[in-house]
Design a protein around this motif. Structure first.
Motif, short mmCIF file in Angstrom:
data_model
loop_
_atom_site.label_atom_id
_atom_site.label_comp_id
_atom_site.label_asym_id
_atom_site.label_seq_id
_atom_site.Cartn_x
_atom_site.Cartn_y
_atom_site.Cartn_z
N LEU A 35 0.80 -1.24 0.00
CA LEU A 35 0.00 0.00 0.00
C LEU A 35 0.83 1.28 0.00
O LEU A 35 0.28 2.38 0.16
CB LEU A 35 -0.96 0.00 1.21
N ASN A 36 2.12 1.17 -0.21
CA ASN A 36 2.98 2.35 -0.28
C ASN A 36 2.43 3.35 -1.30
O ASN A 36 2.14 2.99 -2.44
CB ASN A 36 4.40 1.92 -0.68
N GLY A 37 2.29 4.61 -0.86
CA GLY A 37 1.80 5.66 -1.75
C GLY A 37 0.29 5.79 -1.77
O GLY A 37 -0.24 6.75 -2.32
N LYS A 38 -0.39 4.83 -1.17
CA LYS A 38 -1.86 4.85 -1.20
C LYS A 38 -2.49 5.25 0.12
O LYS A 38 -3.67 5.59 0.18
CB LYS A 38 -2.39 3.47 -1.59
N ILE A 39 -1.72 5.15 1.21
CA ILE A 39 -2.25 5.54 2.53
C ILE A 39 -1.19 6.39 3.24
O ILE A 39 0.00 6.25 2.99
CB ILE A 39 -2.61 4.31 3.41
N PRO A 40 -1.63 7.29 4.16
CA PRO A 40 -0.66 8.19 4.78
C PRO A 40 0.15 7.57 5.92
O PRO A 40 1.30 7.97 6.14
CB PRO A 40 -1.52 9.34 5.32
N LEU A 41 -0.42 6.60 6.64
CA LEU A 41 0.25 6.17 7.88
C LEU A 41 0.08 4.68 8.17
O LEU A 41 -1.03 4.14 8.07
CB LEU A 41 -0.32 6.98 9.06
N ILE A 42 1.20 4.04 8.53
CA ILE A 42 1.19 2.66 9.03
C ILE A 42 1.74 2.71 10.45
O ILE A 42 2.88 3.15 10.67
CB ILE A 42 2.08 1.73 8.17
N LEU A 43 0.95 2.29 11.42
CA LEU A 43 1.46 2.18 12.80
C LEU A 43 2.17 0.84 12.91
O LEU A 43 1.60 -0.22 12.61
CB LEU A 43 0.31 2.27 13.80
N ASP A 44 3.42 0.88 13.31
CA ASP A 44 4.26 -0.33 13.32
C ASP A 44 4.31 -0.94 14.72
O ASP A 44 4.97 -0.42 15.61
CB ASP A 44 5.68 0.05 12.86
N GLY A 45 3.60 -2.04 14.89
CA GLY A 45 3.58 -2.72 16.18
C GLY A 45 4.33 -4.04 16.14
O GLY A 45 4.04 -4.94 16.93
N GLY A 46 5.27 -4.18 15.20
CA GLY A 46 6.05 -5.42 15.12
C GLY A 46 5.29 -6.53 14.42
O GLY A 46 4.24 -6.29 13.81
N LYS A 47 5.84 -7.74 14.49
CA LYS A 47 5.22 -8.88 13.81
C LYS A 47 4.01 -9.38 14.61
O LYS A 47 4.10 -9.54 15.84
CB LYS A 47 6.25 -10.00 13.64
N CYS A 48 2.92 -9.62 13.91
CA CYS A 48 1.71 -10.14 14.58
C CYS A 48 2.00 -11.53 15.12
O CYS A 48 2.61 -12.35 14.44
CB CYS A 48 0.55 -10.23 13.60
N THR A 49 1.53 -11.80 16.33
CA THR A 49 1.86 -13.10 16.96
C THR A 49 0.87 -14.19 16.59
O THR A 49 1.21 -15.37 16.61
CB THR A 49 1.88 -12.96 18.49
N GLY A 50 -0.36 -13.81 16.22
CA GLY A 50 -1.38 -14.83 15.91
C GLY A 50 -1.20 -15.38 14.51
O GLY A 50 -1.10 -16.58 14.31
#
Ligand code: TXA
Ligand code: MG
Length: 330
Positions: free
Chosen positions: A159-174
């Protein structure tokens, strides 16, 4: 549009709140996969999710809320078994479908009279939802039909270039999407299997059905009819019983100069010790957590993924096998 990846802190969360309030989209981590969120009350904002993902217009979104949100603002007719399930499994990877009150935008549920509610347990998801204090409609934050994202980098790749912000919380554990459970009937019914298994639901609710669409019947969870979770390379899937055949195929393809990788769990890895391997892990939780990450790694390094299904097929593996077989072309 410039896409920022930021760790959730006071400043990035207030930026996220502003984007959401102005009708924009924010990608955020959950314990299952990353979500692509919009204000569920704002139909124009929710439409952007469909545009950005290239998602079919008849596949409804689920609504995410923080753990103290009063869901009676959104849904009604909550049966007792659902209250018990919420008590036991929420916050967590369980989405419950209830009758809609009609307060969220009709775009969320594509005109259905129901809404799926999810209370994610990931601490950063809770922080984000608490900060915006709005119900957030969110599908997985990937381009439609591609493998779901379990890291901020996966979201960025799609989605690079298509949304303004990604909140980075690390790798999902589930690692696989939430269980979707229809709670509009006398007993709950699994529409999409996930980490909260049918057995776990039946233990609390007394009983639990599984929806298996019959030919010609209208699907109750529209998302299930679409091709999903596919890596951008060729794939083959073998059952555990056919693992020897899978290994022969892998050697044959390698011999012909194909960049084939064997995707497998610990049992198969120990038996064949393949040089080119996408290793899923040693138990069902590891396998679920690694599946999408390894499919995304596979499409980068391999031209052919030869997957061997784990021996165990029930519980959490029901959900894993559902994704793995769809990734390998159904
Ligand atoms: O773990 C998850 O559920 C992730 C994270 C981001 O929360 N979300 C996710 O959303 O997987 P999505 O849109 O990729 O899948 C939602 C599924 C679809 O299969 C959709 O058809 C089904 O839930 N669904 C949504 N609303 C529904 C409804 N009202 N009735 C029946 N099925 C519904
Ligand atoms: Mg999805």
């Amino acid at each position: 549009m410039q896409t920022q990846i930021l760790k959730p802190d006071e400043s990035s969360l207030s930026a996220a709140k502003k984007i959401i309030e102005e009708g924009g989209l924010v990608a955020f981590p959950t314990e299952t996969v990353y979500g692509l969120g919009a204000n569920a009350f704002d139909g124009e904002a929710v439409k952007k999710i469909y545009e950005v993902k290239g998602r079919p217009q008849d596949n409804p979104l689920i609504v995410h809320v923080h753990k103290d949100y009063d869901i009676s603002r959104i849904v009604c007719d909550i049966p007792d078994y659902a209250k018990k399930l919420a008590e036991k499994y929420l916050p967590g990877p369980l989405t419950m479908v209830f009758k809609s009150k009609g307060t969220v935008s009709p775009v969320v549920s594509c005109g259905l009279d129901t809404v799926g509610i999810r209370v994610p347990s990931h601490p950063d998801a809770q922080k984000f939802l608490k900060t915006v204090d709005l119900p957030i409609a969110a599908p997985s934050a990937n381009v439609s039909k591609h493998v779901s994202p379990v890291t901020a980098e996966h979201v960025y790749a799609d989605l690079n270039g298509k949304i303004p912000l990604i909140l980075d919380g690390g790798k999902c554990t589930g690692g696989i999407e939430s269980t979707v459970l229809d709670c509009t009937g006398n007993i709950p019914c699994v529409l999409r299997s996930g980490l909260v298994t049918r057995e776990m639901i039946a233990e609390v609710a007394g009983d639990c059905g599984v929806f298996i669409p019959k030919a010609g019947e209208k699907v109750r969870s529209p998302g299930m009819k679409y091709k999903h979770y596919s890596p951008n390379c060729r794939t083959m899937l073998f059952s555990f019983a056919e693992r020897q055949k899978a290994f022969e195929e892998y050697k044959k393809q390698r011999g012909e100069g194909v960049d084939a990788y064997l995707m497998c769990d610990g049992d198969v890895a120990r038996e064949f010790n393949p040089e080119f391997m996408l290793f899923l892990g040693n138990n069902e939780d590891e396998i679920a957590a690694n599946l999408y990450d390894k499919l995304r790694e596979g499409e980068k390094v391999a031209t052919l993924i030869i997957a061997v299904a784990p021996e165990k097929q029930d519980g959490v593996m029901t959900g894993v096998m559902n994704r793995l077989s769809k990734a390998c072309g159904g």
